[in-house]
Design an enzyme around this catalytic site. Sequence first.
Site, PDB file in Angstrom:
ATOM      1  N   CYS A  31      67.346  50.689  31.926  1.00 34.67           N
ATOM      2  CA  CYS A  31      66.214  50.328  31.513  1.00 34.67           C
ATOM      3  C   CYS A  31      66.137  50.852  30.505  1.00 34.67           C
ATOM      4  O   CYS A  31      65.643  50.206  29.227  1.00 34.67           O
ATOM      5  CB  CYS A  31      65.153  50.772  32.423  1.00 34.67           C
ATOM      6  SG  CYS A  31      64.901  53.122  32.450  1.00 34.67           S
ATOM      7  N   HIS A  75      61.074  55.189  34.451  1.00 38.11           N
ATOM      8  CA  HIS A  75      61.846  53.754  33.700  1.00 38.11           C
ATOM      9  C   HIS A  75      60.930  53.362  33.368  1.00 38.11           C
ATOM     10  O   HIS A  75      59.548  53.626  32.702  1.00 38.11           O
ATOM     11  CB  HIS A  75      61.278  52.518  35.696  1.00 38.11           C
ATOM     12  CG  HIS A  75      61.854  51.838  35.082  1.00 38.11           C
ATOM     13  ND1 HIS A  75      62.855  50.942  35.520  1.00 38.11           N
ATOM     14  CD2 HIS A  75      61.377  50.316  35.014  1.00 38.11           C
ATOM     15  CE1 HIS A  75      63.566  50.005  35.127  1.00 38.11           C
ATOM     16  NE2 HIS A  75      61.823  49.118  34.736  1.00 38.11           N
ATOM     17  N   HIS A  99      61.740  43.543  32.139  1.00 39.48           N
ATOM     18  CA  HIS A  99      62.745  45.055  32.732  1.00 39.48           C
ATOM     19  C   HIS A  99      64.452  44.784  32.486  1.00 39.48           C
ATOM     20  O   HIS A  99      65.003  43.570  33.119  1.00 39.48           O
ATOM     21  CB  HIS A  99      62.461  46.104  33.070  1.00 39.48           C
ATOM     22  CG  HIS A  99      61.455  45.533  34.865  1.00 39.48           C
ATOM     23  ND1 HIS A  99      61.206  46.730  35.257  1.00 39.48           N
ATOM     24  CD2 HIS A  99      61.785  44.534  34.771  1.00 39.48           C
ATOM     25  CE1 HIS A  99      61.136  46.053  36.454  1.00 39.48           C
ATOM     26  NE2 HIS A  99      61.396  44.455  36.235  1.00 39.48           N
TER      27      HIS A  99
END
Length: 346
Positions: free
Chosen positions: A258, A307, A319
């Site tokens: 990520c 994240h 993402h």
Amino acid sequence: MPSHRRPKQQHPRYAGVVTATAAAAVALSAQQAGADPLPDPAKKGVQAQVDRLYEEATQATEKYNGAKERADALREEAGLLQDGAARKQARLNELRDRIGVLAAGQYRAGGLDPSLQLFLSSDPAAYLERAAALERAGERQAAVLRQFTEQRRTLDRQRAEATAKLRDLGAVQKELAARKGEIQGKLRKAQRLLDNLSAKERNRIAAERERADRAGARADLGSEKSVTGRAAAAFAAAQSRVGLPYVWGASGPNSFDCSGLTSWAFRQANVSLPRTSQAQAAVGTRLDSLGDLRPGDLIVMRTDLSHIGFYAGNGQILHSPKPGAKVRYESIARSGMPFMWGVRIG
């Protein structure tokens, strides 16, 4: 007239069932109110257990990324100190040679007592001139000696600093190995769970994953525009990576985790970001409301900030979500991860 009949009594066992059911409902509602957004593995089966392991692996990946960033910095700092020490050692060697030459010259010129040399000299004026030159040579030698001593102290300090950096690097490398083992262990456990499913179940899960990736390759992003040119450039770079795989610890150009995606994309816009989601969450201008976000702003997810992705517009995040998935668009509301805040890079 009001009835004086006594109300019908419930059967004790029936009342117990009702009470137990009500208690369970209260407990369940309380549990749901403060629950983690991820499904409970005990209730939702193998897929939930796999999802949990993937989440834990991505959290460990961000810790791995942080340790790797520290290791890279320590390695660079130690290398610079060692290179500087090597150059300084070479200069010290040159100074030592100069000191030797000056000392040898003084020895040859000063073998006799200076007053006796003056008495025996056939040309006292010439002798005094040579003596003055010898004194100046002695001053130069003293200056070189002082320079040598100062540089030697600096060299010793640089070597000590390099040794300390290398010692710290060794500790961080141990942490890296531990994080790597943790990630790989969770991924192996998730794979074993999947392998123990029937072929029908494995095919169903694979089909669901493919559908999610296909749906996430396109999205209605609305007509919102990025606030800054750099955010727009970084977002465009990230959009060019849609469909590429998640790989833990990867930062492009052909696979990403990520924070690897966000840091790579901003590098394409000539902006250097820290490597981890937690560090990226602390840069730029913080935006606490989803309504304030515009495409290209970073969006920080999960309570531990493990994240991160790009706000893509129209309630979507772009993402690299988890192992087994690809870079994609996804509804923030359906991602299963709580929104924490946004970050705007100017």
